[in-house]
Design a protein around this motif. Structure first.
Motif, PDB file in Angstrom:
ATOM      1  N   ARG A 171      18.756 -12.343   5.995  1.00  0.00           N
ATOM      2  CA  ARG A 171      18.520 -11.700   4.697  1.00  0.00           C
ATOM      3  C   ARG A 171      17.750 -10.399   4.871  1.00  0.00           C
ATOM      4  N   SER A 172      17.824  -9.573   3.837  1.00  0.00           N
ATOM      5  CA  SER A 172      17.062  -8.329   3.777  1.00  0.00           C
ATOM      6  C   SER A 172      16.025  -8.412   2.672  1.00  0.00           C
ATOM      7  N   THR A 173      14.902  -7.715   2.868  1.00  0.00           N
ATOM      8  CA  THR A 173      13.884  -7.559   1.832  1.00  0.00           C
ATOM      9  C   THR A 173      13.486  -6.091   1.834  1.00  0.00           C
ATOM     10  N   ILE A 174      14.127  -5.311   0.989  1.00  0.00           N
ATOM     11  CA  ILE A 174      13.860  -3.872   0.929  1.00  0.00           C
ATOM     12  C   ILE A 174      13.233  -3.560  -0.421  1.00  0.00           C
ATOM     13  N   LEU A 175      11.927  -3.406  -0.404  1.00  0.00           N
ATOM     14  CA  LEU A 175      11.141  -3.204  -1.620  1.00  0.00           C
ATOM     15  C   LEU A 175      10.100  -2.111  -1.395  1.00  0.00           C
ATOM     16  N   PRO A 176       9.599  -1.480  -2.476  1.00  0.00           N
ATOM     17  CA  PRO A 176       8.566  -0.444  -2.334  1.00  0.00           C
ATOM     18  C   PRO A 176       7.155  -1.014  -2.260  1.00  0.00           C
ATOM     19  N   ARG A 177       7.018  -2.325  -2.179  1.00  0.00           N
ATOM     20  CA  ARG A 177       5.700  -2.961  -2.081  1.00  0.00           C
ATOM     21  C   ARG A 177       5.774  -4.085  -1.053  1.00  0.00           C
ATOM     22  N   TRP A 178       4.627  -4.383  -0.459  1.00  0.00           N
ATOM     23  CA  TRP A 178       4.576  -5.422   0.569  1.00  0.00           C
ATOM     24  C   TRP A 178       4.695  -6.809  -0.051  1.00  0.00           C
ATOM     25  N   THR A 179       5.489  -7.672   0.605  1.00  0.00           N
ATOM     26  CA  THR A 179       5.565  -9.081   0.233  1.00  0.00           C
ATOM     27  C   THR A 179       5.577  -9.913   1.503  1.00  0.00           C
TER      28      THR A 179
END
Length: 330
Positions: A260-268
């Motif tokens: 999977r990918s997790t491309i976000l402007p904030r850290w998770t």
């Protein structure tokens, strides 16, 4: 011409040696690449009772963007499975980067043919005839090797891709829309830095100075990466377009990507167990355009660099790689 006398101890320690490869100068002056080899001292484990899966095999590893070779564990894996392991720091990266150079800059990915050809020639002359060649590339290195293998049929026996950058993150439609704008910028000011969209999350997931477990030189692999230049990005997009139109690599290809990918402007926290650089579903689809024989392996919990993931994930990835080698390398 023999290069054997040029090997010196590498920054990774006693088990690694490096060789500087002089290249043709470019507009910025002197250019070199650096070949690294793994040469651990002999020990009892080398006296194997069974023929290892990668016996009589040479491996050449090519790093990705804003990167260099530091993965000791990866070298040890190939050695334990019978191969000779080599890695190259391409021109203007890592060991090969000089103070006057624009880090990572080329205007055509085929430029790397010079150092790849030189490295493969040195590897061949240092071993017995008839050895197999496995090319192993990560991210942009995976794209570069895919294009090289397509242009050089018969040279490689297998291609292993670790999260290869085979398509732009905005998908093919986004690439088609952006390519003319990037091309215009490349003609006007090819080395002008583009806005930096790297927020440092990938480094946070990998570096032991943050939430990762790996020690490496942050000058050679910066927290937010090198500045992206229009001409370089245009060259990468041209590579993406070539892949989208279909390649014809004449060797079996293994493409390994995260599940999977997790491309976000904030850290998770999910960024510690997913690809936060590429859209993996798109990469898995594009991989099928590389060759008649392609295997796609989705590794649950993997980072963008599969072999920098957490230890249980790496162990699973190495097992999958070994199983594929049993099927295709022999």
């Amino acid at each position: 011409m023999t290069h054997a006398q040029g090997w010196t101890q590498d920054v990774l320690g006693d088990a690694f040696e490096q060789l500087t490869l002089p290249l043709k100068p470019d507009a910025e002056g002197e250019v070199v690449a650096t070949l690294v080899r793994y040469v651990p001292p002999p020990h009892l484990a080398d006296l194997r009772l069974h023929r290892p899966v990668a016996a009589d095999t040479d491996v050449l590893y090519v790093h990705g963007w804003s990167d260099y070779f530091f993965q000791k564990e990866l070298a040890a894996f190939w050695h334990e499975n019978g191969a000779r392991f080599f890695a190259i720091d391409l021109r203007k990266y890592g060991r090969s980067l000089r103070p006057w150079q624009t880090p990572g800059f080329v205007d055509d990915l085929a430029t790397y043919d010079e150092e790849l050809d030189a490295a493969i020639a040195i590897i061949a002359e240092s071993g017995q005839k008839g050895r197999k060649l496995v090319l192993l590339g990560h991210s942009t290195g995976g794209l570069t090797l895919s294009l090289w293998a397509d242009r050089h049929p018969g040279r490689a026996d297998a291609l292993v891709l670790n999260s290869p950058w085979l398509e732009f993150q905005a998908h093919s439609a986004g690439r088609a829309a952006l390519a003319p704008l990037i091309g215009l910028q490349a003609r006007v000011d090819p080395r002008a830095p583009l806005p930096n969209v790297d927020l440092g999350f990938y480094t946070r997931s990998v570096s032991s100075t943050m939430e990762g477990e790996w020690d490496y030189d942050l000058n050679w692999r910066p927290v937010r990466g090198f500045a992206v230049r229009p001409m370089w990005l245009a060259a990468v997009m041209a590579g993406h377009a070539r892949v989208a139109s279909g390649l014809a690599i004449d060797a079996p290809v293994l493409t390994m990507v995260s599940a999977r990918s997790t491309i976000l402007p904030r850290w998770t926290p999910e960024m510690l167990s997913s690809d936060i650089v590429l859209v993996v579903d798109e990469i898995a689809q594009r991989a099928l355009k590389l060759a008649p024989t392609v295997t796609v392996s989705r590794i649950d919990g993997a980072l963008h660099d599969i072999f920098l993931s957490r230890e249980p994930v790496r162990r699973h990835a190495y097992a999958e790689l070994r199983r594929w080698l049993h099927g295709y390398l022999r």
